[in-house]
Design a protein around this motif. Structure first.
Motif, PDB file in Angstrom:
ATOM      1  N   GLU A 159      24.129  49.848  48.981  1.00  0.00           N
ATOM      2  CA  GLU A 159      23.365  48.729  48.438  1.00  0.00           C
ATOM      3  C   GLU A 159      24.297  47.692  47.808  1.00  0.00           C
ATOM      4  OE1 GLU A 159      19.760  49.356  46.323  1.00  0.00           O
ATOM      5  OE2 GLU A 159      19.609  51.432  46.995  1.00  0.00           O
ATOM      6  N   LYS A 160      23.901  46.446  47.973  1.00  0.00           N
ATOM      7  CA  LYS A 160      24.651  45.327  47.404  1.00  0.00           C
ATOM      8  C   LYS A 160      23.685  44.525  46.544  1.00  0.00           C
ATOM      9  CE  LYS A 160      28.164  41.958  48.720  1.00  0.00           C
ATOM     10  NZ  LYS A 160      28.825  41.240  49.822  1.00  0.00           N
ATOM     11  N   ILE A 161      23.931  44.537  45.259  1.00  0.00           N
ATOM     12  CA  ILE A 161      22.953  44.031  44.288  1.00  0.00           C
ATOM     13  C   ILE A 161      23.477  42.772  43.612  1.00  0.00           C
ATOM     14  CG2 ILE A 161      21.648  44.584  42.201  1.00  0.00           C
ATOM     15  CD1 ILE A 161      22.034  47.573  43.011  1.00  0.00           C
ATOM     16  N   LEU A 162      22.643  41.744  43.570  1.00  0.00           N
ATOM     17  CA  LEU A 162      22.942  40.520  42.824  1.00  0.00           C
ATOM     18  C   LEU A 162      22.092  40.518  41.562  1.00  0.00           C
ATOM     19  CD1 LEU A 162      24.312  37.717  42.593  1.00  0.00           C
ATOM     20  CD2 LEU A 162      22.293  36.770  43.733  1.00  0.00           C
ATOM     21  N   VAL A 163      22.735  40.545  40.421  1.00  0.00           N
ATOM     22  CA  VAL A 163      22.035  40.473  39.139  1.00  0.00           C
ATOM     23  C   VAL A 163      22.101  39.041  38.629  1.00  0.00           C
ATOM     24  CG1 VAL A 163      21.970  41.285  36.753  1.00  0.00           C
ATOM     25  CG2 VAL A 163      22.554  42.882  38.592  1.00  0.00           C
TER      26      VAL A 163
ATOM     27  N   ARG B 252      26.376  36.932  52.167  1.00  0.00           N
ATOM     28  CA  ARG B 252      26.819  38.110  51.416  1.00  0.00           C
ATOM     29  C   ARG B 252      25.900  39.308  51.669  1.00  0.00           C
ATOM     30  NH1 ARG B 252      29.884  36.792  46.112  1.00  0.00           N
ATOM     31  NH2 ARG B 252      30.740  34.718  46.506  1.00  0.00           N
ATOM     32  N   HIS B 253      24.714  39.046  52.190  1.00  0.00           N
ATOM     33  CA  HIS B 253      23.782  40.099  52.609  1.00  0.00           C
ATOM     34  C   HIS B 253      23.431  41.052  51.462  1.00  0.00           C
ATOM     35  CE1 HIS B 253      24.356  38.626  56.659  1.00  0.00           C
ATOM     36  NE2 HIS B 253      25.658  38.838  56.569  1.00  0.00           N
ATOM     37  N   TYR B 254      23.002  40.485  50.362  1.00  0.00           N
ATOM     38  CA  TYR B 254      22.544  41.322  49.253  1.00  0.00           C
ATOM     39  C   TYR B 254      21.271  42.056  49.661  1.00  0.00           C
ATOM     40  CZ  TYR B 254      25.823  38.842  46.211  1.00  0.00           C
ATOM     41  OH  TYR B 254      26.959  38.324  45.638  1.00  0.00           O
ATOM     42  N   THR B 255      21.161  43.308  49.227  1.00  0.00           N
ATOM     43  CA  THR B 255      19.969  44.100  49.528  1.00  0.00           C
ATOM     44  C   THR B 255      18.916  44.009  48.423  1.00  0.00           C
ATOM     45  OG1 THR B 255      21.029  46.052  48.556  1.00  0.00           O
ATOM     46  CG2 THR B 255      21.254  45.741  50.946  1.00  0.00           C
ATOM     47  N   GLN B 256      19.337  43.589  47.233  1.00  0.00           N
ATOM     48  CA  GLN B 256      18.401  43.484  46.113  1.00  0.00           C
ATOM     49  C   GLN B 256      18.926  42.480  45.101  1.00  0.00           C
ATOM     50  OE1 GLN B 256      18.052  46.988  43.625  1.00  0.00           O
ATOM     51  NE2 GLN B 256      16.144  46.331  42.664  1.00  0.00           N
TER      52      GLN B 256
ATOM     53  N   ILE C  12      14.583  31.086  41.647  1.00  0.00           N
ATOM     54  CA  ILE C  12      14.659  30.285  42.875  1.00  0.00           C
ATOM     55  C   ILE C  12      15.856  30.705  43.724  1.00  0.00           C
ATOM     56  CG2 ILE C  12      15.050  27.945  43.762  1.00  0.00           C
ATOM     57  CD1 ILE C  12      13.541  26.940  41.238  1.00  0.00           C
ATOM     58  N   LEU C  13      16.995  30.916  43.078  1.00  0.00           N
ATOM     59  CA  LEU C  13      18.234  31.202  43.801  1.00  0.00           C
ATOM     60  C   LEU C  13      18.149  32.480  44.644  1.00  0.00           C
ATOM     61  CD1 LEU C  13      21.781  30.664  42.359  1.00  0.00           C
ATOM     62  CD2 LEU C  13      21.259  32.720  43.641  1.00  0.00           C
ATOM     63  N   PRO C  14      17.697  33.613  44.099  1.00  0.00           N
ATOM     64  CA  PRO C  14      17.620  34.814  44.935  1.00  0.00           C
ATOM     65  C   PRO C  14      16.673  34.650  46.125  1.00  0.00           C
ATOM     66  CG  PRO C  14      17.489  35.396  42.620  1.00  0.00           C
ATOM     67  CD  PRO C  14      17.368  33.914  42.691  1.00  0.00           C
ATOM     68  N   ALA C  15      15.565  33.932  45.917  1.00  0.00           N
ATOM     69  CA  ALA C  15      14.637  33.709  47.020  1.00  0.00           C
ATOM     70  C   ALA C  15      15.295  32.864  48.103  1.00  0.00           C
ATOM     71  CB  ALA C  15      13.366  33.035  46.512  1.00  0.00           C
ATOM     72  N   ALA C  16      16.039  31.839  47.689  1.00  0.00           N
ATOM     73  CA  ALA C  16      16.733  30.979  48.643  1.00  0.00           C
ATOM     74  C   ALA C  16      17.856  31.728  49.353  1.00  0.00           C
ATOM     75  CB  ALA C  16      17.293  29.746  47.937  1.00  0.00           C
ATOM     76  N   SER C  17      18.350  32.801  48.722  1.00  0.00           N
ATOM     77  CA  SER C  17      19.422  33.600  49.328  1.00  0.00           C
ATOM     78  C   SER C  17      18.903  34.549  50.407  1.00  0.00           C
ATOM     79  CB  SER C  17      20.145  34.419  48.248  1.00  0.00           C
ATOM     80  OG  SER C  17      20.696  33.595  47.249  1.00  0.00           O
ATOM     81  N   GLY C  18      17.590  34.628  50.525  1.00  0.00           N
ATOM     82  CA  GLY C  18      17.012  35.501  51.539  1.00  0.00           C
ATOM     83  C   GLY C  18      17.122  36.974  51.204  1.00  0.00           C
ATOM     84  N   ILE C  19      17.227  37.296  49.918  1.00  0.00           N
ATOM     85  CA  ILE C  19      17.343  38.696  49.509  1.00  0.00           C
ATOM     86  C   ILE C  19      15.970  39.354  49.667  1.00  0.00           C
ATOM     87  CG2 ILE C  19      17.941  40.248  47.609  1.00  0.00           C
ATOM     88  CD1 ILE C  19      19.740  37.978  46.524  1.00  0.00           C
ATOM     89  N   SER C  20      15.933  40.477  50.375  1.00  0.00           N
ATOM     90  CA  SER C  20      14.650  41.057  50.754  1.00  0.00           C
ATOM     91  C   SER C  20      13.890  41.672  49.576  1.00  0.00           C
ATOM     92  CB  SER C  20      14.849  42.110  51.853  1.00  0.00           C
ATOM     93  OG  SER C  20      15.715  43.139  51.401  1.00  0.00           O
TER      94      SER C  20
ATOM     95  N   MET D   1       5.194  32.753  35.895  1.00  0.00           N
ATOM     96  CA  MET D   1       4.453  32.581  37.148  1.00  0.00           C
ATOM     97  C   MET D   1       5.371  32.615  38.370  1.00  0.00           C
ATOM     98  SD  MET D   1       1.448  32.584  36.073  1.00  0.00           S
ATOM     99  CE  MET D   1       0.593  32.188  37.596  1.00  0.00           C
ATOM    100  N   ARG D   2       6.006  33.761  38.590  1.00  0.00           N
ATOM    101  CA  ARG D   2       7.010  33.844  39.656  1.00  0.00           C
ATOM    102  C   ARG D   2       6.496  34.573  40.904  1.00  0.00           C
ATOM    103  NH1 ARG D   2      12.516  35.309  36.398  1.00  0.00           N
ATOM    104  NH2 ARG D   2      11.391  37.210  35.843  1.00  0.00           N
ATOM    105  N   TYR D   3       5.174  34.576  41.078  1.00  0.00           N
ATOM    106  CA  TYR D   3       4.613  35.155  42.301  1.00  0.00           C
ATOM    107  C   TYR D   3       5.225  34.453  43.511  1.00  0.00           C
ATOM    108  CZ  TYR D   3       0.974  37.327  39.434  1.00  0.00           C
ATOM    109  OH  TYR D   3       0.297  38.078  38.508  1.00  0.00           O
ATOM    110  N   GLY D   4       5.605  35.230  44.499  1.00  0.00           N
ATOM    111  CA  GLY D   4       6.214  34.653  45.691  1.00  0.00           C
ATOM    112  C   GLY D   4       7.722  34.627  45.595  1.00  0.00           C
ATOM    113  N   LEU D   5       8.243  34.250  44.438  1.00  0.00           N
ATOM    114  CA  LEU D   5       9.689  34.271  44.252  1.00  0.00           C
ATOM    115  C   LEU D   5      10.170  35.703  44.025  1.00  0.00           C
ATOM    116  CD1 LEU D   5      10.146  31.117  41.973  1.00  0.00           C
ATOM    117  CD2 LEU D   5      10.649  31.317  44.420  1.00  0.00           C
ATOM    118  N   LEU D   6       9.385  36.494  43.317  1.00  0.00           N
ATOM    119  CA  LEU D   6       9.669  37.923  43.143  1.00  0.00           C
ATOM    120  C   LEU D   6       8.703  38.716  44.020  1.00  0.00           C
ATOM    121  CD1 LEU D   6      10.044  38.212  39.255  1.00  0.00           C
ATOM    122  CD2 LEU D   6      11.830  37.807  40.945  1.00  0.00           C
TER     123      LEU D   6
END
Length: 342
Positions: A7-11, A85-89, A101-109, A118-123
């Motif tokens: 796993e590759k995690i972006l905090v 970078r293909h983060y998994t989380q 916004i940034l993690p969603a734009a990064s395509g992190i699954s 109100m972060r529905y959709g982003l998380l």
């Protein structure tokens, strides 16, 4: 045969120094449960010296955004630049809409966090925040690193920064100060949040004078904003201190604090640094709550009166008397440092 991909995690890290220190408990927990995982942390540039002293962190990524700035297009662009970078989380330690916004734009699954603004959709891995079950900031950080269906670990590891003695001695040399030949007491009178967290300067000065009379060296720590306060403590203590206020960057201050034998601090970022350096620590609380953000160290002693009006969490004392701090006597702290001889 299926190949296992680590796993590759972006905090997405917090902005406050103290919170970033507490975040190391999350990083340690992740490594305990997933030893092969890679942890990168994106956070404001001023927190990077902390991350550099956390062995669990693979890479610290400096965020270029100004505090409070939405910068929607810039956040999306920055997020997209991390796609390869293909983060998994991603794990969100902040609760703002813009930080998600940034993690969603990064395509992190898998994007984990408390709901926040109100972060529905982003998380898409939204955790309920039960403030009774998770009373401390560190509990909340660690909870985000545990799978939703799993229980909290029985033991939360304390932060433990790895300081550089060589850099500490080099910093002293730059300041024209010899390496310590006597016990060193560090004083941290800063209070970034507000005056309702600042123990009176004359109390600090009395501690400094007494410790100096017992053969201790006294070092004052603080940021550029704390220069008037460290200077006043030094004046009130008849210039017996080495005043580092505004003279050291955060990384140098961390390394210098590692040379101290004991530290007295307000509830501040440097208090959490002192705890993470495993120093004898007297932590002074006024308007804040030691049950919410305690120093994570067995060597820490908390001085907190718990008055009827405490904790108020205000920047200035709403009653105008600041009794929660003024009534913590210097002699109480001195006796913690220098127990009376039997």
């Amino acid at each position: 045969m299926t190949l296992h991909t680590a796993e590759k995690i972006l905090v997405m890290g917090p902005s406050w120094v103290g919170d970033m220190v507490l975040a190391q408990s999350l990083f340690k927990t992740l490594k305990q449960h997933k030893p092969d995982c890679t942890i990168d942390v994106a956070a404001p540039a001023w927190t990077l010296p902390l991350l550099e002293r956390m062995p669990e962190v693979n890479e610290a990524i400096a965020l270029p955004f100004k505090h409070g700035q939405l910068a929607l297009k810039e956040r999306i662009r920055f997020g997209r630049s991390l796609k390869d970078r293909h983060y998994t989380q991603s794990i969100m330690l902040t609760n703002s809409l813009k930080s998600a916004i940034l993690p969603a734009a990064s395509g992190i699954s898998r994007r984990t966090g408390f709901l926040g603004e109100m972060r529905y959709g982003l998380l898409n891995d939204i955790r309920p925040l039960d403030k009774i079950q998770l009373p401390r900031t560190v509990d909340r950080f660690v909870a985000l690193g545990v799978d939703a269906q799993s229980s909290m670990p029985d033991h939360i590891p304390n932060p433990s920064l790895v300081a550089s003695r060589d850099n500490a001695l080099a910093s002293l040399e730059k300041l024209g100060i010899a390496a310590p030949q006597a016990p060193v007491l560090g004083l941290c009178p800063g209070a970034e949040y507000g005056e309702a967290k600042r123990w009176p300067l004359e109390h600090y000065a009395e501690v400094a004078r007494t410790a100096h009379a017992h053969g201790w060296q006294i070092w004052l720590f603080g940021s550029d904003k704390d220069v008037p306060y460290t200077a006043e403590i030094n004046r009130l203590s008849y210039q017996v201190c080495e005043d580092f206020g505004g003279k050291t960057k955060l990384g140098d201050a961390i390394d210098l604090m590692s040379l101290c034998d004991a530290i007295v601090s307000n509830d501040s970022g440097l208090m959490h640094v002192a705890a993470a350096l495993d120093k004898k620590l007297i932590a002074i609380y006024g308007s804040s709550d030691p049950h919410h953000t305690p120093p994570m160290s067995s060597k820490a002693v908390i001085e907190y009166l718990g008055l009827e009006c405490s904790p108020c969490f205000q920047r200035e004392c709403p009653l105008g008397h600041l009794n929660c701090l003024k009534q913590i006597q210097p002699t109480t702290v001195i006796n913690r440092l220098l127990p009376p001889r039997s």
